[in-house]
Design a protein around this motif. Structure first.
Motif, PDB file in Angstrom:
ATOM      1  N   VAL A  10       0.843  -1.206   0.000  1.00 34.97           N
ATOM      2  CA  VAL A  10       0.000   0.000   0.000  1.00 34.97           C
ATOM      3  C   VAL A  10       0.870   1.245   0.000  1.00 34.97           C
ATOM      4  CG1 VAL A  10      -1.643   1.357   1.354  1.00 34.97           C
ATOM      5  CG2 VAL A  10      -1.985  -1.105   1.085  1.00 34.97           C
ATOM      6  N   ALA A  11       1.867   1.270   0.882  1.00 40.98           N
ATOM      7  CA  ALA A  11       2.735   2.445   0.975  1.00 40.98           C
ATOM      8  C   ALA A  11       3.484   2.678  -0.334  1.00 40.98           C
ATOM      9  CB  ALA A  11       3.723   2.265   2.130  1.00 40.98           C
ATOM     10  N   ARG A  12       3.973   1.592  -0.909  1.00 42.07           N
ATOM     11  CA  ARG A  12       4.728   1.711  -2.159  1.00 42.07           C
ATOM     12  C   ARG A  12       3.819   2.202  -3.289  1.00 42.07           C
ATOM     13  NH1 ARG A  12       8.713  -1.063  -5.082  1.00 42.07           N
ATOM     14  NH2 ARG A  12       9.154   0.277  -6.880  1.00 42.07           N
ATOM     15  N   ALA A  13       2.627   1.649  -3.387  1.00 44.75           N
ATOM     16  CA  ALA A  13       1.708   2.044  -4.458  1.00 44.75           C
ATOM     17  C   ALA A  13       1.282   3.497  -4.316  1.00 44.75           C
ATOM     18  CB  ALA A  13       0.493   1.123  -4.461  1.00 44.75           C
ATOM     19  N   GLU A  14       1.005   3.922  -3.088  1.00 44.48           N
ATOM     20  CA  GLU A  14       0.541   5.291  -2.871  1.00 44.48           C
ATOM     21  C   GLU A  14       1.646   6.317  -3.061  1.00 44.48           C
ATOM     22  OE1 GLU A  14      -1.344   5.257   0.962  1.00 44.48           O
ATOM     23  OE2 GLU A  14      -3.238   4.473   0.149  1.00 44.48           O
ATOM     24  N   ALA A  15       2.901   5.886  -2.946  1.00 44.16           N
ATOM     25  CA  ALA A  15       4.027   6.803  -3.121  1.00 44.16           C
ATOM     26  C   ALA A  15       4.364   7.031  -4.588  1.00 44.16           C
ATOM     27  CB  ALA A  15       5.260   6.272  -2.392  1.00 44.16           C
ATOM     28  N   GLY A  16       3.827   6.185  -5.454  1.00 46.36           N
ATOM     29  CA  GLY A  16       4.141   6.298  -6.873  1.00 46.36           C
ATOM     30  C   GLY A  16       2.929   6.667  -7.708  1.00 46.36           C
ATOM     31  N   SER A  17       3.094   6.572  -9.016  1.00 41.92           N
ATOM     32  CA  SER A  17       2.021   6.950  -9.940  1.00 41.92           C
ATOM     33  C   SER A  17       1.547   5.781 -10.795  1.00 41.92           C
ATOM     34  CB  SER A  17       2.508   8.079 -10.861  1.00 41.92           C
ATOM     35  OG  SER A  17       3.668   7.673 -11.580  1.00 41.92           O
ATOM     36  N   VAL A  18       2.106   4.595 -10.562  1.00 48.13           N
ATOM     37  CA  VAL A  18       1.727   3.422 -11.351  1.00 48.13           C
ATOM     38  C   VAL A  18       0.454   2.809 -10.759  1.00 48.13           C
ATOM     39  CG1 VAL A  18       2.416   1.132 -12.139  1.00 48.13           C
ATOM     40  CG2 VAL A  18       4.117   2.960 -11.974  1.00 48.13           C
ATOM     41  N   PRO A  19      -0.608   2.626 -11.541  1.00 49.19           N
ATOM     42  CA  PRO A  19      -1.859   2.090 -10.991  1.00 49.19           C
ATOM     43  C   PRO A  19      -1.754   0.609 -10.629  1.00 49.19           C
ATOM     44  CG  PRO A  19      -2.050   2.361 -13.354  1.00 49.19           C
ATOM     45  CD  PRO A  19      -0.739   2.971 -12.969  1.00 49.19           C
ATOM     46  N   VAL A  20      -2.402   0.261  -9.527  1.00 45.97           N
ATOM     47  CA  VAL A  20      -2.480  -1.128  -9.076  1.00 45.97           C
ATOM     48  C   VAL A  20      -3.951  -1.450  -8.834  1.00 45.97           C
ATOM     49  CG1 VAL A  20      -1.769  -2.823  -7.342  1.00 45.97           C
ATOM     50  CG2 VAL A  20      -0.226  -0.936  -7.955  1.00 45.97           C
ATOM     51  N   GLN A  21      -4.424  -2.548  -9.397  1.00 48.35           N
ATOM     52  CA  GLN A  21      -5.800  -2.994  -9.206  1.00 48.35           C
ATOM     53  C   GLN A  21      -5.784  -4.383  -8.585  1.00 48.35           C
ATOM     54  OE1 GLN A  21      -8.387  -2.713 -12.631  1.00 48.35           O
ATOM     55  NE2 GLN A  21      -9.755  -4.303 -11.878  1.00 48.35           N
ATOM     56  N   ILE A  22      -6.527  -4.571  -7.480  1.00 53.85           N
ATOM     57  CA  ILE A  22      -6.605  -5.849  -6.803  1.00 53.85           C
ATOM     58  C   ILE A  22      -7.905  -6.553  -7.199  1.00 53.85           C
ATOM     59  CG2 ILE A  22      -6.523  -7.034  -4.578  1.00 53.85           C
ATOM     60  CD1 ILE A  22      -3.956  -5.517  -5.410  1.00 53.85           C
ATOM     61  N   GLY A  23      -7.827  -7.847  -7.381  1.00 48.16           N
ATOM     62  CA  GLY A  23      -8.919  -8.615  -7.959  1.00 48.16           C
ATOM     63  C   GLY A  23     -10.013  -9.048  -7.014  1.00 48.16           C
ATOM     64  N   PHE A  24     -10.887  -8.132  -6.640  1.00 53.57           N
ATOM     65  CA  PHE A  24     -12.116  -8.482  -5.932  1.00 53.57           C
ATOM     66  C   PHE A  24     -13.253  -8.423  -6.952  1.00 53.57           C
ATOM     67  CE2 PHE A  24      -9.642  -7.381  -2.117  1.00 53.57           C
ATOM     68  CZ  PHE A  24      -9.972  -8.471  -1.315  1.00 53.57           C
ATOM     69  N   GLN A  25     -13.467  -9.544  -7.627  1.00 50.86           N
ATOM     70  CA  GLN A  25     -14.334  -9.551  -8.805  1.00 50.86           C
ATOM     71  C   GLN A  25     -15.804  -9.315  -8.500  1.00 50.86           C
ATOM     72  OE1 GLN A  25     -13.393 -12.314  -7.329  1.00 50.86           O
ATOM     73  NE2 GLN A  25     -15.166 -13.664  -7.306  1.00 50.86           N
ATOM     74  N   ARG A  26     -16.237  -9.510  -7.253  1.00 48.44           N
ATOM     75  CA  ARG A  26     -17.658  -9.327  -6.962  1.00 48.44           C
ATOM     76  C   ARG A  26     -18.106  -7.886  -7.187  1.00 48.44           C
ATOM     77  NH1 ARG A  26     -18.714 -13.152  -1.591  1.00 48.44           N
ATOM     78  NH2 ARG A  26     -17.475 -14.906  -2.351  1.00 48.44           N
ATOM     79  N   ARG A  27     -17.176  -6.946  -7.143  1.00 51.14           N
ATOM     80  CA  ARG A  27     -17.521  -5.545  -7.403  1.00 51.14           C
ATOM     81  C   ARG A  27     -18.041  -5.352  -8.840  1.00 51.14           C
ATOM     82  NH1 ARG A  27     -13.524  -1.342  -4.487  1.00 51.14           N
ATOM     83  NH2 ARG A  27     -13.240  -2.377  -2.470  1.00 51.14           N
ATOM     84  N   PHE A  28     -17.777  -6.341  -9.694  1.00 52.51           N
ATOM     85  CA  PHE A  28     -18.174  -6.224 -11.097  1.00 52.51           C
ATOM     86  C   PHE A  28     -19.336  -7.153 -11.448  1.00 52.51           C
ATOM     87  CE2 PHE A  28     -13.780  -5.068 -10.538  1.00 52.51           C
ATOM     88  CZ  PHE A  28     -13.704  -3.861 -11.187  1.00 52.51           C
ATOM     89  N   ASP A  29     -19.893  -7.825 -10.460  1.00 53.73           N
ATOM     90  CA  ASP A  29     -21.042  -8.700 -10.666  1.00 53.73           C
ATOM     91  C   ASP A  29     -22.314  -7.860 -10.761  1.00 53.73           C
ATOM     92  OD1 ASP A  29     -22.305 -11.560 -10.374  1.00 53.73           O
ATOM     93  OD2 ASP A  29     -23.362 -10.295  -8.927  1.00 53.73           O
ATOM     94  N   ALA A  30     -23.171  -8.175 -11.728  1.00 54.66           N
ATOM     95  CA  ALA A  30     -24.363  -7.361 -11.974  1.00 54.66           C
ATOM     96  C   ALA A  30     -25.287  -7.316 -10.767  1.00 54.66           C
ATOM     97  CB  ALA A  30     -25.106  -7.902 -13.191  1.00 54.66           C
ATOM     98  N   GLY A  31     -25.449  -8.434 -10.070  1.00 54.94           N
ATOM     99  CA  GLY A  31     -26.339  -8.466  -8.921  1.00 54.94           C
ATOM    100  C   GLY A  31     -25.855  -7.589  -7.783  1.00 54.94           C
ATOM    101  N   TYR A  32     -24.577  -7.690  -7.450  1.00 54.65           N
ATOM    102  CA  TYR A  32     -24.031  -6.860  -6.371  1.00 54.65           C
ATOM    103  C   TYR A  32     -24.106  -5.385  -6.734  1.00 54.65           C
ATOM    104  CZ  TYR A  32     -22.158 -10.883  -3.814  1.00 54.65           C
ATOM    105  OH  TYR A  32     -22.026 -12.039  -3.092  1.00 54.65           O
ATOM    106  N   ARG A  33     -23.868  -5.061  -8.002  1.00 59.17           N
ATOM    107  CA  ARG A  33     -23.909  -3.664  -8.418  1.00 59.17           C
ATOM    108  C   ARG A  33     -25.334  -3.110  -8.337  1.00 59.17           C
ATOM    109  NH1 ARG A  33     -19.019  -2.182 -10.673  1.00 59.17           N
ATOM    110  NH2 ARG A  33     -19.916  -0.314 -11.588  1.00 59.17           N
TER     111      ARG A  33
END
Length: 345
Positions: A104-127
């Motif tokens: 987290v610290a490393r990602a927030e200190a830089g400008s390179v995007p990082v995406q973590i795979g919590f796929q339920r955020r993209f499920d139609a029902g949950y949305r």
């Protein structure tokens, strides 16, 4: 856009096949600690295989997808950030809280995007449930009930390195509950049990668990999980409010045989067998979004910091399970700088 994929096991093979059909992806190169496995996948898909991760980076990927073993995630994310390459990584970020905090610290200190795979955020029902809740249509929420039930258990060798049922499995529920409600979990009380194979006990894990969560607005949630659900792979969420409710996961493949003699609802002919079947469309959408993230067109929809918050809840549940006492999530968060480990783990 050329994508490099690291890790060619079951989920890696699925993601590789998916990426071939994502708009904007013009090339794919796969790599694995087992170079023969990477070569076999590459041959089956008609893509390139690299003999090593270093060789993959030498081919100049525009983005990297990490689907390797959990124990390698943190180091591979750091490697991608060193190379300045946008990265998607399946959860978890790391095996423990300290490793996750470092990412987290490393990602927030830089400008390179990082995406973590919590796929339920993209499920139609949950949305749809999230939209109904956030719009006020459900009134104020008093209870949420989430379940994740595997049809069959994973291999015995997976258990000692999985992080345990709360960190490996229920963490998806913890993430989606935060994402859907916009609220933070403040305390948990959790229990676990073993009635299946001995390798769960031998690995310090449980095959079934249940947790009671209290949120910062005093709403309550129950989260259950099991490795043994003979009816099929079952993932559902009930969102109950003062003015209405939404139920996620009640489609025609949900493994929900009714005991009511007058109900027309029958067991699905082909209930879901795995999480990959249940969330196929969500995975496809998720990777499509990542390509947009890597291209700089949209921010990461699930940062390492978001994943850390879900891990704090999982850690609190594991601590509660082992001690038999309620645990405040703030206690886990406060201890993150001192190792963040669970007593007795």
């Amino acid at each position: 856009m050329k994508i490099g994929l690291i890790g060619t096991g079951r989920i890696g093979a699925f993601h590789a096949a998916t990426l071939q059909n994502v708009p904007g992806v013009t090339g794919l190169v796969v790599a694995d600690a087992d170079s023969a496995r990477a070569a076999a996948l590459a041959d089956s898909l008609g893509v390139r295989a690299a003999g090593s991760i270093e060789e993959m980076y030498a081919q100049g990927p525009d983005a990297v997808v990490i689907t390797a073993a959990t124990s390698a995630h943190a180091a591979l994310i750091h490697q991608a950030l060193d190379a300045g390459v946008p990265v998607f990584c399946e959860k978890p970020v790391a095996l423990d809280v300290p490793g996750t905090v470092e990412v987290v610290a490393r990602a927030e200190a830089g400008s390179v995007p990082v995406q973590i795979g919590f796929q339920r955020r993209f499920d139609a029902g949950y949305r749809a449930a999230r939209e109904a809740l956030r719009s006020g249509e459900l009134g104020w929420v008093h209870t949420l009930r989430a379940c994740t039930s595997d049809r069959t258990p994973p291999p015995a060798a997976f258990i000692p390195t999985s992080g345990g049922l709360f960190r490996d499995c229920s963490i998806h529920d913890f993430d989606i509950l935060r994402w859907l409600t916009g609220r933070e979990v403040v305390s948990v009380y959790a229990q676990g049990a073993n009635r299946g194979a001995d390798f769960f006990t031998e690995g310090g894990d449980v095959d079934t668990c249940a947790a009671l969560l209290r949120f910062d607005d005093d709403s309550l949630a129950t989260v259950t999980a099991t490795r043994y659900n003979g009816a099929g792979h079952d993932v559902r969420l009930e969102v109950c409010g003062s003015q209405g409710a939404r139920f996620v996961g009640l489609d025609d493949r949900a493994p929900l045989p009714s005991a009511e003699p007058k109900l027309s609802w029958q067991r699905a002919d082909a209930p879901y067998a795995t999480f990959m079947e249940r969330f196929h469309d969500a995975y496809v959408t998720e990777l499509g979004v990542f390509v947009q993230v890597a291209a700089g067109r949209t921010p990461s929809p699930c940062s390492p910091a978001e994943a850390l918050e879900a891990l704090y809840v999982a850690e609190a549940c594991e601590r509660s399970r082992r001690t038999g006492q309620p645990v405040a999530v703030a206690e886990v968060r406060a201890g993150a700088g001192n190792g963040g480990s669970v007593p007795g783990a």
